[in-house]
Design a protein around this motif. Structure first.
Motif, PDB file in Angstrom:
ATOM      1  N   PHE A  33       4.061   5.964  -5.248  1.00 28.10           N
ATOM      2  CA  PHE A  33       4.093   6.043  -6.709  1.00 28.10           C
ATOM      3  C   PHE A  33       3.073   7.067  -7.211  1.00 28.10           C
ATOM      4  O   PHE A  33       3.385   7.918  -8.049  1.00 28.10           O
ATOM      5  N   ILE A  34       1.847   6.982  -6.718  1.00 28.90           N
ATOM      6  CA  ILE A  34       0.780   7.890  -7.159  1.00 28.90           C
ATOM      7  C   ILE A  34       1.127   9.328  -6.797  1.00 28.90           C
ATOM      8  O   ILE A  34       0.933  10.246  -7.595  1.00 28.90           O
ATOM      9  N   SER A  35       1.672   9.530  -5.609  1.00 28.21           N
ATOM     10  CA  SER A  35       2.081  10.865  -5.178  1.00 28.21           C
ATOM     11  C   SER A  35       3.152  11.425  -6.105  1.00 28.21           C
ATOM     12  O   SER A  35       3.069  12.575  -6.540  1.00 28.21           O
ATOM     13  N   LEU A  70      -5.582  -0.052  -7.434  1.00 21.56           N
ATOM     14  CA  LEU A  70      -4.173  -0.200  -7.782  1.00 21.56           C
ATOM     15  C   LEU A  70      -3.426  -1.011  -6.734  1.00 21.56           C
ATOM     16  O   LEU A  70      -2.573  -1.835  -7.073  1.00 21.56           O
ATOM     17  N   VAL A  71      -3.754  -0.795  -5.471  1.00 18.66           N
ATOM     18  CA  VAL A  71      -3.090  -1.555  -4.397  1.00 18.66           C
ATOM     19  C   VAL A  71      -3.401  -3.052  -4.532  1.00 18.66           C
ATOM     20  O   VAL A  71      -2.495  -3.885  -4.511  1.00 18.66           O
ATOM     21  N   ILE A  72      -4.661  -3.385  -4.692  1.00 24.22           N
ATOM     22  CA  ILE A  72      -5.056  -4.802  -4.816  1.00 24.22           C
ATOM     23  C   ILE A  72      -4.446  -5.411  -6.075  1.00 24.22           C
ATOM     24  O   ILE A  72      -3.953  -6.549  -6.053  1.00 24.22           O
ATOM     25  N   GLU A  96       0.819  -1.209   0.000  1.00 23.09           N
ATOM     26  CA  GLU A  96       0.000   0.000   0.000  1.00 23.09           C
ATOM     27  C   GLU A  96       0.855   1.263   0.000  1.00 23.09           C
ATOM     28  O   GLU A  96       0.626   2.176  -0.799  1.00 23.09           O
ATOM     29  N   SER A  97       1.845   1.313   0.865  1.00 23.87           N
ATOM     30  CA  SER A  97       2.675   2.520   0.961  1.00 23.87           C
ATOM     31  C   SER A  97       3.464   2.749  -0.328  1.00 23.87           C
ATOM     32  O   SER A  97       3.663   3.894  -0.743  1.00 23.87           O
ATOM     33  N   GLY A 139       2.063  14.434  -8.364  1.00 17.12           N
ATOM     34  CA  GLY A 139       2.532  15.641  -7.694  1.00 17.12           C
ATOM     35  C   GLY A 139       1.674  16.036  -6.504  1.00 17.12           C
ATOM     36  O   GLY A 139       1.845  17.102  -5.936  1.00 17.12           O
ATOM     37  N   VAL A 140       0.751  15.157  -6.114  1.00 12.66           N
ATOM     38  CA  VAL A 140      -0.114  15.397  -4.965  1.00 12.66           C
ATOM     39  C   VAL A 140       0.566  14.814  -3.727  1.00 12.66           C
ATOM     40  O   VAL A 140       1.076  13.696  -3.756  1.00 12.66           O
ATOM     41  N   SER A 141       0.562  15.554  -2.643  1.00 11.79           N
ATOM     42  CA  SER A 141       1.177  15.097  -1.404  1.00 11.79           C
ATOM     43  C   SER A 141       0.602  13.747  -0.974  1.00 11.79           C
ATOM     44  O   SER A 141      -0.613  13.544  -1.011  1.00 11.79           O
ATOM     45  N   ILE A 142       1.462  12.857  -0.559  1.00  9.52           N
ATOM     46  CA  ILE A 142       1.027  11.522  -0.128  1.00  9.52           C
ATOM     47  C   ILE A 142       0.051  11.615   1.044  1.00  9.52           C
ATOM     48  O   ILE A 142      -0.802  10.750   1.214  1.00  9.52           O
TER      49      ILE A 142
END
Length: 108
Positions: free
Chosen positions: A8-10, A97-99, A2-3, A14-17
């Protein structure tokens, strides 16, 4: 896992985790769309070794701005009466995405 996916998405958006959770919608909340959305899925697939060939839903619209498109959608909405018209694009929560990363295959 998950982390790693959240990181990766952050990085990609460019969005803060700290502003991303499992319920965050990549296409609606984070604004990933068009080529950016497609690139996100391709890079996700490569980084986490996920087979995305089974994706059947449409998550991202076209990129760019076309004034005619706004006019067309306004007229269509008026004609449809705002009733019973399904959303064109499926929501894409981070949890998918995590799953998918955990299973190695697209699960949505």
């Amino acid at each position: 896992m998950e982390s790693q996916v959240l990181e990766f998405i952050s990085e990609f958006t460019g969005v803060s985790i700290n502003k991303i959770s499992l319920d965050t919608l990549i296409n609606n909340d984070l604004g990933a769309d068009g080529d950016d959305g497609a690139d996100l899925l391709i890079e996700f697939s490569e980084r986490f070794n996920v087979d995305i060939s089974g994706i059947e839903k449409v998550y991202f619209g076209p990129e760019g701005f076309n004034p005619f498109t706004i006019f067309f959608h306004a007229v269509k909405a008026f004609v449809d009466g705002y009733r019973g018209v399904p959303d064109k694009y499926s929501p894409l929560p981070v949890s998918v995405l995590v799953i998918s990363a955990e299973k190695g295959v697209w699960v949505h």
